[in-house]
Write a protein that holds these residues in place. Structure first.
Motif, short mmCIF file in Angstrom:
data_model
loop_
_atom_site.label_atom_id
_atom_site.label_comp_id
_atom_site.label_asym_id
_atom_site.label_seq_id
_atom_site.Cartn_x
_atom_site.Cartn_y
_atom_site.Cartn_z
N TYR A 78 0.85 -1.19 0.00
CA TYR A 78 0.00 0.00 0.00
C TYR A 78 0.89 1.24 0.00
CZ TYR A 78 -3.81 -3.12 1.29
OH TYR A 78 -4.74 -4.12 1.30
N GLN A 79 0.36 2.33 -0.54
CA GLN A 79 1.08 3.60 -0.46
C GLN A 79 1.43 3.85 1.00
OE1 GLN A 79 -1.84 6.10 -2.44
NE2 GLN A 79 -0.29 6.72 -3.94
N PRO A 133 -3.92 3.22 -0.08
CA PRO A 133 -4.06 2.67 1.28
C PRO A 133 -5.51 2.26 1.53
CG PRO A 133 -3.66 5.04 1.35
CD PRO A 133 -3.55 4.62 -0.08
N PRO A 134 -5.70 1.20 2.30
CA PRO A 134 -7.08 0.79 2.60
C PRO A 134 -7.72 1.81 3.54
CG PRO A 134 -5.54 -0.51 3.87
CD PRO A 134 -4.71 0.36 2.95
N ASN A 135 -9.04 1.94 3.44
CA ASN A 135 -9.75 2.83 4.37
C ASN A 135 -9.77 2.17 5.73
OD1 ASN A 135 -10.27 4.67 2.35
ND2 ASN A 135 -12.23 3.72 1.80
#
Length: 181
Positions: free
Chosen positions: A72-73, A161-163
């Motif tokens: 992820y970022q 990125p995941p929430n």
């Protein structure tokens, strides 16, 4: 190649040099080379055997692991880079990287020493990916020593990125047009 005929003075000797060329396509191994000298008329003959050792061309092999990785970022990650000796190569190998994602920081040692018949492993570290764009990036490491060169490529996939929790910006509550009882 040797001449087919040589004159040797009586009570003397003659030296010859045999040159073997174009061994690039020859198989690796030990090969006997026998030279036989026979007097004109064929009554006296003598042979001697020497061995030709073909070791192959020095080379290196560069390999990266894993073949691909997804992050992820904002995450940091590493890839292993192994430089192997081929045909007993031994020496310093200069390393370069192409394909580092824009905005990220990619760290790779500029060189490593590879012992004969062995290998050297270094790490490629990728940090500061929070400002890197999302998508797939081909990371290619090239090892060079003089005229010898090899490279390998792995893929880095950067996802948003995941929430961490759902966010609600507004809620519209209206009265229903009908009611079920």
């Amino acid at each position: 190649t040797l001449p087919s005929r040589v004159n040797v003075p009586e009570d003397s000797y003659t030296s010859l040099t045999m040159t073997v060329t174009n061994t690039d396509s020859a198989p690796i191994g030990s090969f006997p080379i026998t030279v036989t000298a026979t007097e004109t008329g064929g009554s006296i003959s003598d042979s001697d055997t020497s061995w030709l050792e073909i070791n192959g061309v020095f080379d290196i092999n560069v390999s990266m692991l894993p073949d691909s990785r997804t992050i992820y970022q904002g995450d940091n990650t590493n890839f292993g880079v192994t430089i192997s000796s081929v045909n007993n190569f031994s020496g310093n190998v200069n390393l370069t990287l192409s394909g580092c994602p824009p905005g990220a920081t990619c760290s790779l040692p500029s060189s490593t020493f590879v012992p004969a018949g062995s290998y050297s492993t270094v790490g490629l570290t990728i940090t500061n990916t929070s400002s890197a764009p999302t998508g797939g990036f081909a990371l290619t490491v090239t090892g060079t020593s003089g005229s010898i060169s090899d490279s390998d490529t792995s893929w880095l996939n950067i996802n948003p990125p995941p929430n961490s929790s759902p966010s609600v910006t507004s809620v519209d509550i209206t009265e229903p047009d009908y009611c079920i009882t």
